[in-house]
Design an enzyme around this catalytic site. Structure first.
Site, PDB file in Angstrom:
ATOM      1  N   GLY B 160       0.782  -1.213   0.186  1.00 29.06           N
ATOM      2  CA  GLY B 160      -0.085   0.152   0.144  1.00 29.06           C
ATOM      3  C   GLY B 160       0.869   1.326  -0.025  1.00 29.06           C
ATOM      4  CB  CYS B 161       0.378   4.595  -1.236  1.00 32.13           C
ATOM      5  SG  CYS B 161      -1.145   5.184  -0.588  1.00 32.13           S
ATOM      6  CE1 TYR B 162      -1.736   7.858   3.785  1.00 29.84           C
ATOM      7  CE2 TYR B 162      -3.547   6.290   3.603  1.00 29.84           C
ATOM      8  CZ  TYR B 162      -3.071   7.715   3.580  1.00 29.84           C
ATOM      9  OH  TYR B 162      -4.011   8.493   3.492  1.00 29.84           O
ATOM     10  CD  GLN B 188      -3.047   8.687  -0.057  1.00 26.67           C
ATOM     11  OE1 GLN B 188      -4.126   8.364   0.470  1.00 26.67           O
ATOM     12  NE2 GLN B 188      -2.418   7.687  -0.863  1.00 26.67           N
ATOM     13  CD  GLU B 253       1.024   7.785   1.312  1.00 29.91           C
ATOM     14  OE1 GLU B 253       0.418   7.583   0.164  1.00 29.91           O
ATOM     15  OE2 GLU B 253       1.858   7.039   1.836  1.00 29.91           O
TER      16      GLU B 253
END
Lengths: 349, 349, 349, 349
Positions: B160-162, B188, B253
């Site tokens: 995931g991006c986080y 984000q 982000e």
């Protein structure tokens, strides 16, 4: 920037207190002037500036429609004044406050000059204080925490916008002695940088960006710590981790607070605590879902949402304000209302 | 939305691996298709979708200029395929991955289906797993942490991006056993919500806003915790406080990480630790000032800045990525490069 | 979206006219409800919707703080009603207006259903008219053009936002018979698309964009043409070139009008003409520099700037409004004020 | 602003032409440096500035990753240079161009100094010309109109961004003698104001705004008129109505052109005319729906959509570019490619 051909008249009650805004060319002072110009219970008699003298304020800020010319601050003309909002930078503010006090005006000062009780802490962050003898006459102007002292004060030190959002979020927990450790991650729109023309405010640089700034060294930290100490004398010297970020909007500020509690606190107890703490407050709204800053834009409201994280045991509080309104200028008006025995909500709804 | 009258041809090396993007109608799949279409070392042979079949992708996403028609995913046509990027939602992804595997294609899956090692944790957050038997063939695809396994993997579970931003920030500290407690406050842009048409993405609602969401319950938390546990086996079961916020930009982000360390760590040691950790990494840049997300927009870079707060003793790490690029689709290409023994930076600069 | 635990009370004068908003779930209806809830001279007795029945309006629109539950529109409950704002789409509005009229309520309708005098023109653009018999009772609600008829009207057809900005810009020229040809290039924020959840409003698609739409076929063209014809009967059948664009902000609209005049007009004559035309208008401000839409955001003001181009001989007029306020909902309140013999500015400053 | 600890190397072909960017501290020069640094066929040997000497360019513009220090422009060091991009303001540019020419470098000049053929027109808008003797060596650098002369030119006067968008929209009509009258309404993002720090670029003033500027007096008008005259010698002295607006995005520009034709032209003929005009152009895309500027962001593409309005008889052409790319710096690279006999698309895809 355009200017309306003919300004409209100010409307205020007969015998209304006479007020000026000193430093009306910046964002905070201009908004204070706007709020006082349309306020039914104050007479805005002048707006002053250290630059732009002779320019009409509604040319600098067309959206505010205050048709007064910016004047130099001339001491002889301060007689008969009841109050002033001072919107100068720190160190420049204190001498002006002294001058205004000498003429009998009560002052709400938007700078940092009178916010800290400890002169040593002030000098650590801001350098030598120009008028330390006035500190004892100043009251910290977070309305919801110091309402009674504000009503009687000669000088009200209006809080910074970050401390306003943070302290409203943390006060119920601090009073209950529940804060063992706290991280405050704050995000603010670009108006927080004020009328500064540089990389931090240029739309082509600040737009489409998220930028942390003043890492590990924000001047608002000691202000928050002093107030939390006062709320929770049993746990003094709490060290607050405060971090600011710029995000690409105009007005709005969110403080996300992560508290390690001194004991386990469940959701039900937490929500009850916040509901009770602010039940009578006209401008603090405890809500049941995470608030977005849009919900409080261009208002004096603070919206709070608190939750207990079952997974980590931490307490989370989210506090949304408009940094220029409740964070600065409308809170100044809220304080002026108290100081002149007016309804606290006058001119703010 | 417009469509160019005549598309331009794809250019790729002879004998290049043949790849498809399954699920190209969403933001992540469309960007993956764009990156692979212009990639010199892959041949993008098809883009598929569960909707919009027959529509050209450059009509759905005019900025990407991929002139392929969206097709249904037809098993018979998968023969001869070397690789696939799967961009379906969780639970929908796993069966497609299985189908692709049955035809011999190596897969980078953008969903959550193969990210967690623990089936129990998966089912706690996402419900029953459609293809648990494939979990053992999957490698967690954070390139910088698992480069060798990715190169040999049949299935790469793209993070995931986080977790991407958070783990790159925390890995050097976790490996050194330095994390006693951590708060991750992530912000984000709206593209993180994907091609969802609702209140969270409407410009008149998401604009001029800052909004915390999924308070005290974000699905990315266990993914971060599992990886940190693996990096620091001496301190397992660290509970991560992770909080996400939407801010009004498109792509970008920032993860702001606040670490309570297991021992005091000064600025010099901290910076040396980060410089050493990422000295050889082509896409991780350790910088000497807080990074803004603009600096990495539309790139595969992650920018990291670490500082030790003398006042609180906490360690601060700020990690900036483009959520759709390094956070999703360009990291998928980075992984494909490794899987097919290509230069890791191919098609990404 | 959050909801305040306890709503605050509405304040209005005794004997105030009773009004409802029918269709309060959309942007226009919700803002009308907000304005009427805080209006000192109207009692907002209900908000209705075709969806979201039972939801409190301040949950759908947290910033508006209207604590009423959305109801279905039940004819039996319309007795005793003095007025209604109808915010339904065209064709859906007319039957509701008829129902309200049957119960004696005076109506401001925000749809297109009663804006056009010519039934044929209506049917060309919108299809069959559901209640053509009511057309003769309707007055076109551009306040500054039809103040007297509005005051006496049973049905006021509130203008579209584009015609509002355009007609205020062009009326002085049309009355003087000066328009030989005109191009109107209008730009509007995304709120103009309303509560539509699609590509046109997603921040990741509408942000960082400038998009022309409805090229050579905008429904607002005949509305502008009908009104211009009425203002300048000597030059009927003027064909207006009108073009709309979406630009990435929330609220705000600028109409840039390029007029080929029937005779040469210099700057001095032009400015005098505009100053004279709007000298008595409380909500039209003729300014001496090009206005930005920020200057009128969240107000009922229209700002106009006119200039004669010496090079081309054309006359340029720029008209800035807030599309949701003067362009829609606050103009509805302005009209309601007139209809009930209240000060025109009541509730709008 | 952050700076990567160690810059990555530039990669270019052996024997590549050596080029500098003079004036790399502004938006246009910095982007030109970025494009040339990553260009496979040019060697960027230096970036110069009149300020910020000694600062690394990637500290001023972290997103561009050009690790060169800004230098003063020292004539002795110009030997062996093949080319230069000059990005100084008008009047400052011409002497630098002269110096570079004296050392044998071929120049693409981004200023207005060499755009106008008529010295009288230049002096009317910009004042006295510093190097009028060089005008005869300069070619107007709109690639698609003057490709052959550019290839052979010593000095290429890169067009303004507004003329680029406008002329690509109007050239097919001008060549066909179809323009009787034209209104160009142009909208541009804030990057068009460049690295100017003032009210026009502050996010809290430029955000949520639409602002017309330079009303009835834009310097780009004569540039457009000169080129249209050359394209349509049969209808010289066309007077163009050009108007610019700032809208709140970073990069992007739309020119909406409203043409009164000299004879009736239907949609089919119009579209065929545009398709034919640009069929061979690598960077002009004629599309079948109104283009948004997002579609061309950070590319050298221009997207054009043309329509005939049946109602008014006018011809509408919408032209979308990125003002900093095709409007300025990437068009400079496109011209450099031509000048050095490289593929026109080299370094631009």
């Amino acid at each position: 920037m355009s200017c309306v051909a003919s300004g409209q008249g100010q409307v205020f009650a007969a015998g209304a207190p006479r007020v000026i805004v000193a430093g009306a060319t910046g964002f905070a002072g201009a908004l204070a002037a706007h709020l006082l110009w349309r306020h039914p219970d104050f007479e805005l008699t002048a707006v002053t500036g250290r630059s732009e003298v002779g320019t009409r304020l509604d040319r600098l800020y067309p959206r505010y429609r205050v048709p007064l010319e910016i004047e130099a601050l001339i001491p002889e003309r301060l007689d008969g004044l009841d109050a002033a909002v001072v919107a100068y930078p720190h160190a420049a503010a204190a001498p002006t406050v002294a001058e205004l006090r000498a003429h009998g005006a009560r002052v709400v000062d938007l700078s940092a000059d009178f916010r800290l009780r400890s002169l040593a802490t002030y000098e650590q962050w801001y350098g030598s204080h120009p008028r330390p003898e006035l500190l004892e006459h100043a009251v910290y102007g977070l309305t919801e925490l110091h309402r009674e002292q504000i009503a009687a004060a000669a000088i009200v030190a209006n809080p910074g916008c970050y401390p306003t959002a943070s302290l409203l979020a943390l006060a119920p927990l601090a009073r209950a002695g529940l804060i063992a450790d706290v991280v405050i991650d704050a995000k603010q729109g670009i108006s927080g940088a004020g009328r500064a023309f540089d990389e931090s405010t240029h739309l082509s640089m600040a737009g489409e960006n998220i930028l942390p700034y003043k890492v590990a060294a924000h001047r608002h930290t000691p202000e928050i710590e002093e107030q939390l100490d006062a709320l929770d004398p049993a746990h003094p010297r709490l060290k607050v981790q405060f971090q600011a970020h710029l995000v690409p909007l105009d007005q709005g500020e969110l403080a996300s607070c992560y508290v390690t509690p001194t004991r386990a606190v469940g959701d039900a107890e937490l929500r009850e605590m916040f509901a009770a703490a602010y039940a009578e407050e006209p401008f603090v709204e405890v809500v049941d879902a995470p608030p977005g800053v849009r919900e409080v834009a261009q208002t004096n409201y603070c919206r709070l949402f608190a939750a207990s994280d079952q997974h980590t045991g931490k307490l989370l509080v989210f506090s949304a304000i408009d940094n220029l309104w409740k964070g600065t200028s409308s809170q100044a008006v809220q304080n002026l209302n108290l100081m002149f025995d007016l309804p606290e909500t006058s001119g703010l709804q």
